[in-house]
Design a protein around this motif. Structure first.
Motif, PDB file in Angstrom:
ATOM      1  N   VAL A   1       0.859  -1.182   0.000  1.00 21.19           N
ATOM      2  CA  VAL A   1       0.000   0.000   0.000  1.00 21.19           C
ATOM      3  C   VAL A   1       0.898   1.235   0.000  1.00 21.19           C
ATOM      4  N   THR A   2       0.561   2.206  -0.842  1.00 17.39           N
ATOM      5  CA  THR A   2       1.273   3.477  -0.858  1.00 17.39           C
ATOM      6  C   THR A   2       0.298   4.585  -0.500  1.00 17.39           C
ATOM      7  N   ILE A   3       0.663   5.370   0.512  1.00 13.19           N
ATOM      8  CA  ILE A   3      -0.141   6.517   0.938  1.00 13.19           C
ATOM      9  C   ILE A   3       0.763   7.731   0.851  1.00 13.19           C
ATOM     10  N   GLY A   4       0.572   8.521  -0.198  1.00  9.96           N
ATOM     11  CA  GLY A   4       1.448   9.668  -0.401  1.00  9.96           C
ATOM     12  C   GLY A   4       2.883   9.198  -0.516  1.00  9.96           C
ATOM     13  N   PRO A   5       3.796   9.758   0.292  1.00 10.15           N
ATOM     14  CA  PRO A   5       5.203   9.372   0.206  1.00 10.15           C
ATOM     15  C   PRO A   5       5.538   8.093   0.987  1.00 10.15           C
ATOM     16  N   TYR A   6       4.564   7.523   1.653  1.00 11.43           N
ATOM     17  CA  TYR A   6       4.802   6.354   2.500  1.00 11.43           C
ATOM     18  C   TYR A   6       4.418   5.067   1.779  1.00 11.43           C
ATOM     19  N   HIS A   7       5.336   4.108   1.803  1.00 14.99           N
ATOM     20  CA  HIS A   7       5.083   2.810   1.179  1.00 14.99           C
ATOM     21  C   HIS A   7       5.140   1.729   2.254  1.00 14.99           C
ATOM     22  N   PHE A   8       4.138   0.876   2.231  1.00 17.09           N
ATOM     23  CA  PHE A   8       4.043  -0.206   3.212  1.00 17.09           C
ATOM     24  C   PHE A   8       3.985  -1.534   2.478  1.00 17.09           C
ATOM     25  N   ASP A   9       4.685  -2.524   2.997  1.00 12.30           N
ATOM     26  CA  ASP A   9       4.724  -3.839   2.360  1.00 12.30           C
ATOM     27  C   ASP A   9       3.401  -4.578   2.456  1.00 12.30           C
ATOM     28  N   LYS A  10       2.623  -4.251   3.492  1.00 12.61           N
ATOM     29  CA  LYS A  10       1.329  -4.919   3.633  1.00 12.61           C
ATOM     30  C   LYS A  10       0.307  -3.961   4.248  1.00 12.61           C
ATOM     31  N   LYS A  11      -0.964  -4.281   4.038  1.00  6.77           N
ATOM     32  CA  LYS A  11      -2.045  -3.423   4.503  1.00  6.77           C
ATOM     33  C   LYS A  11      -2.026  -3.228   6.012  1.00  6.77           C
ATOM     34  N   GLY A  12      -1.659  -4.273   6.743  1.00  2.50           N
ATOM     35  CA  GLY A  12      -1.629  -4.164   8.200  1.00  2.50           C
ATOM     36  C   GLY A  12      -0.673  -3.087   8.689  1.00  2.50           C
ATOM     37  N   ASP A  13       0.446  -2.935   8.002  1.00  2.00           N
ATOM     38  CA  ASP A  13       1.411  -1.897   8.374  1.00  2.00           C
ATOM     39  C   ASP A  13       0.838  -0.503   8.096  1.00  2.00           C
TER      40      ASP A  13
ATOM     41  N   CYS B   1      -9.815   3.143   3.410  1.00  2.00           N
ATOM     42  CA  CYS B   1      -8.835   3.761   2.526  1.00  2.00           C
ATOM     43  C   CYS B   1      -7.777   2.776   2.043  1.00  2.00           C
ATOM     44  N   ILE B   2      -7.524   1.740   2.831  1.00  3.24           N
ATOM     45  CA  ILE B   2      -6.490   0.776   2.454  1.00  3.24           C
ATOM     46  C   ILE B   2      -7.082  -0.562   2.028  1.00  3.24           C
ATOM     47  N   GLY B   3      -8.401  -0.602   1.910  1.00  3.13           N
ATOM     48  CA  GLY B   3      -9.039  -1.793   1.381  1.00  3.13           C
ATOM     49  C   GLY B   3      -9.356  -2.880   2.397  1.00  3.13           C
TER      50      GLY B   3
ATOM     51  N   ALA C   1      -4.509   9.352   1.898  1.00  4.50           N
ATOM     52  CA  ALA C   1      -5.270   8.155   2.263  1.00  4.50           C
ATOM     53  C   ALA C   1      -6.705   8.255   1.763  1.00  4.50           C
ATOM     54  N   LEU C   2      -7.323   9.412   1.937  1.00  2.95           N
ATOM     55  CA  LEU C   2      -8.716   9.589   1.518  1.00  2.95           C
ATOM     56  C   LEU C   2      -8.872   9.412   0.008  1.00  2.95           C
ATOM     57  N   ALA C   3      -7.848   9.764  -0.748  1.00  2.78           N
ATOM     58  CA  ALA C   3      -7.896   9.580  -2.204  1.00  2.78           C
ATOM     59  C   ALA C   3      -8.046   8.104  -2.574  1.00  2.78           C
ATOM     60  N   LEU C   4      -7.657   7.201  -1.668  1.00  2.00           N
ATOM     61  CA  LEU C   4      -7.758   5.762  -1.908  1.00  2.00           C
ATOM     62  C   LEU C   4      -9.109   5.184  -1.468  1.00  2.00           C
ATOM     63  N   HIS C   5      -9.912   5.974  -0.778  1.00  2.00           N
ATOM     64  CA  HIS C   5     -11.208   5.521  -0.254  1.00  2.00           C
ATOM     65  C   HIS C   5     -12.151   5.205  -1.413  1.00  2.00           C
TER      66      HIS C   5
ATOM     67  N   GLN D   1       0.877  18.288   8.915  1.00  2.00           N
ATOM     68  CA  GLN D   1       1.644  17.160   8.373  1.00  2.00           C
ATOM     69  C   GLN D   1       0.788  15.899   8.311  1.00  2.00           C
ATOM     70  N   ASP D   2       0.031  15.634   9.363  1.00  2.00           N
ATOM     71  CA  ASP D   2      -0.853  14.468   9.360  1.00  2.00           C
ATOM     72  C   ASP D   2      -1.999  14.645   8.362  1.00  2.00           C
ATOM     73  N   ALA D   3      -2.442  15.879   8.172  1.00  2.00           N
ATOM     74  CA  ALA D   3      -3.515  16.145   7.208  1.00  2.00           C
ATOM     75  C   ALA D   3      -3.067  15.792   5.789  1.00  2.00           C
ATOM     76  N   GLU D   4      -1.801  16.017   5.482  1.00  2.00           N
ATOM     77  CA  GLU D   4      -1.285  15.641   4.157  1.00  2.00           C
ATOM     78  C   GLU D   4      -1.400  14.130   3.955  1.00  2.00           C
ATOM     79  N   VAL D   5      -1.080  13.374   4.987  1.00  2.00           N
ATOM     80  CA  VAL D   5      -1.201  11.915   4.922  1.00  2.00           C
ATOM     81  C   VAL D   5      -2.666  11.529   4.737  1.00  2.00           C
ATOM     82  N   LEU D   6      -3.557  12.188   5.480  1.00  2.00           N
ATOM     83  CA  LEU D   6      -4.987  11.861   5.368  1.00  2.00           C
ATOM     84  C   LEU D   6      -5.557  12.218   4.001  1.00  2.00           C
ATOM     85  N   HIS D   7      -5.094  13.316   3.407  1.00  2.00           N
ATOM     86  CA  HIS D   7      -5.508  13.650   2.030  1.00  2.00           C
ATOM     87  C   HIS D   7      -5.147  12.506   1.090  1.00  2.00           C
TER      88      HIS D   7
END
Length: 97
Positions: free
Chosen positions: A6-18, A94-96, A47-51, A39-45
């Motif tokens: 899963v990729t949320i903005g600049p953050y990449h995670f190997d699995k949904k749980g992370d 947002c992450i399925g 994440a919300l794009a994936l909803h 800063q957290d709002a940028e992450v939520l923007h």
């Protein structure tokens, strides 16, 4: 079951749980009634794009995010729109999950 990255903005995670743990940590940084920081709002923007209902959740546009009460005594993120309306959203959607 295979891991789904899963990729949320600049953050990449190997699995949904992370990704879920990352977003949950943001949620738990705030008390009910708090406005989410920039800063957290940028992450939520991102994440919300994936909803699955992203367009409906964003509506007329977002002024800010906040943390408020949700069902069964829990708390969740709320999107606050430029037209004065607001709506809760699940970071898990947002992450399925």
């Amino acid at each position: 079951m295979t891991k789904k990255p899963v990729t949320i903005g600049p953050y990449h995670f190997d699995k949904k749980g992370d990704a879920a743990a990352f977003l949950q940590a943001i949620l738990h940084k705030y008390d009910v009634g708090d406005k989410v920081g920039a800063q957290d709002a940028e992450v939520l923007h991102a994440a919300l794009a994936l909803h699955p209902d992203a367009a409906a959740k964003v509506g007329a546009g977002i002024t800010h995010f906040s943390v408020r009460s949700a069902d069964f005594g829990t708390k969740c993120f709320w999107v606050n729109r430029v037209d004065g309306s607001s709506e809760k959203f699940s970071y898990k959607a947002c992450i399925g999950d």
